[in-house]
Design a protein around this motif. Sequence first.
Motif, PDB file in Angstrom:
ATOM      1  N   ARG A 137       0.108  -4.016   2.133  1.00  0.00           N
ATOM      2  CA  ARG A 137       1.185  -3.192   3.043  1.00  0.00           C
ATOM      3  C   ARG A 137       2.595  -4.115   3.072  1.00  0.00           C
ATOM      4  NH1 ARG A 137       0.114  -5.487   9.767  1.00  0.00           N
ATOM      5  NH2 ARG A 137       1.969  -4.832  10.514  1.00  0.00           N
ATOM      6  N   ILE A 138       2.773  -5.328   2.589  1.00  0.00           N
ATOM      7  CA  ILE A 138       4.160  -5.882   2.496  1.00  0.00           C
ATOM      8  C   ILE A 138       4.501  -4.972   1.622  1.00  0.00           C
ATOM      9  CG2 ILE A 138       5.579  -8.190   1.475  1.00  0.00           C
ATOM     10  CD1 ILE A 138       2.767  -9.889   2.781  1.00  0.00           C
ATOM     11  N   ALA A 139       3.720  -5.157   0.539  1.00  0.00           N
ATOM     12  CA  ALA A 139       4.501  -4.036  -0.868  1.00  0.00           C
ATOM     13  C   ALA A 139       5.178  -1.884  -0.342  1.00  0.00           C
ATOM     14  CB  ALA A 139       3.694  -3.667  -2.332  1.00  0.00           C
ATOM     15  N   ILE A 140       4.225  -1.551   0.429  1.00  0.00           N
ATOM     16  CA  ILE A 140       5.012  -0.550   0.982  1.00  0.00           C
ATOM     17  C   ILE A 140       5.585  -0.331   1.715  1.00  0.00           C
ATOM     18  CG2 ILE A 140       3.894   1.595   2.572  1.00  0.00           C
ATOM     19  CD1 ILE A 140       1.262   1.354   1.083  1.00  0.00           C
ATOM     20  N   THR A 141       5.816  -1.241   2.940  1.00  0.00           N
ATOM     21  CA  THR A 141       7.082  -1.868   3.905  1.00  0.00           C
ATOM     22  C   THR A 141       8.228  -2.114   2.919  1.00  0.00           C
ATOM     23  OG1 THR A 141       5.404  -3.236   4.440  1.00  0.00           O
ATOM     24  CG2 THR A 141       8.051  -3.499   6.117  1.00  0.00           C
ATOM     25  N   LEU A 142       7.788  -2.504   1.175  1.00  0.00           N
ATOM     26  CA  LEU A 142       9.490  -3.394   0.904  1.00  0.00           C
ATOM     27  C   LEU A 142      10.199  -2.105  -0.150  1.00  0.00           C
ATOM     28  CD1 LEU A 142       8.258  -6.530  -0.838  1.00  0.00           C
ATOM     29  CD2 LEU A 142      10.546  -6.074   1.152  1.00  0.00           C
ATOM     30  N   PHE A 143       9.180  -0.851   0.237  1.00  0.00           N
ATOM     31  CA  PHE A 143       9.593   0.000  -0.339  1.00  0.00           C
ATOM     32  C   PHE A 143      10.226   1.330   0.631  1.00  0.00           C
ATOM     33  CE2 PHE A 143       6.279  -0.762  -4.056  1.00  0.00           C
ATOM     34  CZ  PHE A 143       7.503   0.369  -4.997  1.00  0.00           C
ATOM     35  N   MET A 191       2.194   2.412  11.708  1.00  0.00           N
ATOM     36  CA  MET A 191       3.038   3.357  10.655  1.00  0.00           C
ATOM     37  C   MET A 191       4.874   2.655  11.507  1.00  0.00           C
ATOM     38  SD  MET A 191       3.865   5.790   8.589  1.00  0.00           S
ATOM     39  CE  MET A 191       2.012   6.752   8.769  1.00  0.00           C
ATOM     40  N   PRO A 192       4.995   2.375  12.562  1.00  0.00           N
ATOM     41  CA  PRO A 192       6.117   2.763  13.381  1.00  0.00           C
ATOM     42  C   PRO A 192       6.771   0.598  12.626  1.00  0.00           C
ATOM     43  CG  PRO A 192       4.464   2.950  14.674  1.00  0.00           C
ATOM     44  CD  PRO A 192       3.709   2.821  14.369  1.00  0.00           C
ATOM     45  N   GLY A 193       5.811   0.267  11.670  1.00  0.00           N
ATOM     46  CA  GLY A 193       6.125  -1.037  10.914  1.00  0.00           C
ATOM     47  C   GLY A 193       7.484  -0.367   9.791  1.00  0.00           C
ATOM     48  N   PHE A 194       6.707   0.529   9.152  1.00  0.00           N
ATOM     49  CA  PHE A 194       7.091   1.049   8.180  1.00  0.00           C
ATOM     50  C   PHE A 194       8.417   1.471   8.618  1.00  0.00           C
ATOM     51  CE2 PHE A 194       2.406   0.645   6.806  1.00  0.00           C
ATOM     52  CZ  PHE A 194       2.860   0.217   5.997  1.00  0.00           C
ATOM     53  N   ALA A 196      15.184  -4.297  -9.443  1.00  0.00           N
ATOM     54  CA  ALA A 196      14.002  -5.797  -9.170  1.00  0.00           C
ATOM     55  C   ALA A 196      13.200  -5.554  -8.245  1.00  0.00           C
ATOM     56  CB  ALA A 196      14.946  -6.683  -8.474  1.00  0.00           C
ATOM     57  N   VAL A 197      13.068  -4.642  -6.653  1.00  0.00           N
ATOM     58  CA  VAL A 197      12.195  -4.747  -5.705  1.00  0.00           C
ATOM     59  C   VAL A 197      11.293  -4.326  -6.090  1.00  0.00           C
ATOM     60  CG1 VAL A 197      12.062  -3.722  -3.675  1.00  0.00           C
ATOM     61  CG2 VAL A 197      14.261  -4.964  -3.835  1.00  0.00           C
ATOM     62  N   THR A 198      11.410  -3.247  -7.050  1.00  0.00           N
ATOM     63  CA  THR A 198      10.538  -2.058  -7.548  1.00  0.00           C
ATOM     64  C   THR A 198       9.627  -3.167  -8.494  1.00  0.00           C
ATOM     65  OG1 THR A 198      11.765   0.291  -7.200  1.00  0.00           O
ATOM     66  CG2 THR A 198       9.997   0.015  -8.467  1.00  0.00           C
ATOM     67  N   ALA A 199      10.263  -3.804  -9.163  1.00  0.00           N
ATOM     68  CA  ALA A 199       9.634  -4.067  -9.921  1.00  0.00           C
ATOM     69  C   ALA A 199       8.216  -5.593  -9.277  1.00  0.00           C
ATOM     70  CB  ALA A 199      10.845  -5.078 -11.474  1.00  0.00           C
ATOM     71  N   VAL A 200       9.223  -6.298  -8.514  1.00  0.00           N
ATOM     72  CA  VAL A 200       8.297  -6.902  -8.128  1.00  0.00           C
ATOM     73  C   VAL A 200       6.718  -5.954  -6.468  1.00  0.00           C
ATOM     74  CG1 VAL A 200       8.015  -8.781  -5.824  1.00  0.00           C
ATOM     75  CG2 VAL A 200       9.462  -8.346  -7.575  1.00  0.00           C
ATOM     76  N   ALA A 201       7.342  -4.658  -5.749  1.00  0.00           N
ATOM     77  CA  ALA A 201       6.626  -4.606  -5.652  1.00  0.00           C
ATOM     78  C   ALA A 201       5.878  -3.503  -6.081  1.00  0.00           C
ATOM     79  CB  ALA A 201       7.115  -4.173  -3.840  1.00  0.00           C
TER      80      ALA A 201
END
Length: 406
Positions: free
Chosen positions: A28-34, A151-154, A191-196
């Motif tokens: 959930r955290i990773a998808i939220t970051l994307f 889903m609204p959170g995303f 950088a964000v893509t590498a982490v998430a």
Amino acid sequence: MPTLNKIRTALLGEQRPAPAAPALRRLRIAITLFFALDGFLFAGWVVRIPAIKEQTGASAGALGMALLGVSAGAVATMVLTGRLCRRFGSHPVTVAAAVLMSAGIALPPLTHSALALGLVLLVFGAAYGGINVAMNSAAVDLVAALRRPVMPGFHAAFSLGGMLGAGLGGLVAGHLSPTRHLLILGLIGLAVTAVAGRILLAHPAPRTERAGAAAAADRSPSGRGRRTVALFGVIALCTAYGEGALADWGALHLQQDLGARAGVAAAGYSAFALAMTLGRLSGTVLLERLGQTATLVAGGTAAAAGMLLGSLAPTVWAALAGFAITGLGLANAFPVAVGRAGELGGPAGVAAASTFGYGGMLLGPPVIGLLADASSLPVALTTVAALAAVAAAVAYATRRTVAGAR
């Protein structure tokens, strides 16, 4: 049954959310970051459109045609991305699209003609379309596994990312060239893509017991059902048109027509994105208290009034207020329309309404450009108000269908 519970039942098939496992929380955290990254990069690009226009020497019409490259690239990729997700999985495709989008955002400042700009925007648009389909597919799988309406959170994360990207653009617009600014954004994106992305690639999409039910629901609705799904698709198109138009033309309107400085002009999209974020965060409460029809009608009416103010106001601050009102009005129309289409037609209904919506978002900017060439940019932007009013009218016309879900 309260409206909120009905929405949960219709979308999730469950009323009692199950606790999330640690792996699901990480996903959930990773998808939220994307989602946030998508909004951040897109907003970072749109606030520099005035500078890119000046650099290329393009007229409003030529710029509009160049922006069509984003639409063409995105639509072509959306058709393809669903197949790629089925073959390789939504997680790897999300990561690949994020890498392409991070690299593609650095290309527009390297162009010096409208034709070259349109060609590189094909690449950026392809990445934008791909990541939207892939990350939404990943989010749908996660929502089913969590059995919670997250889903609204995303989508709020997307809006928040857009606000941050526009705000940063406003701060650096007077100090950094578009080339350096967008290059920095591209590096942040990588950088964000590498982490998430590491989290997404380490965890396959969760499988749930609802897979069989989802497959059964993916049947074409009846003729009347298809027409109703199409009406909710029209609502999605009308509201997304406004979001795309403001993203690409809001800053230029403030700077060119009202004489705002570059930093203040960039704040126009930031105000719109902030208002949309707040509207989506409060969407559950609105649906619970007002219901779907009232939420759609009130939102469309508010957006129409706000955009008339934003496009025709004689002062910068009045226009900014209009943009904010428009953001509040449009915030929940797209999610409600797509959700209702899904109730009526299952996944096929969601896909149809989403296609309408993204089509409106991507086609809005070039249409605005052509209309601006024929008349003026403020007059062209009033079409956002007109379509928001159409969305409110269609929502009212379908009130009995919405009421039938209660």
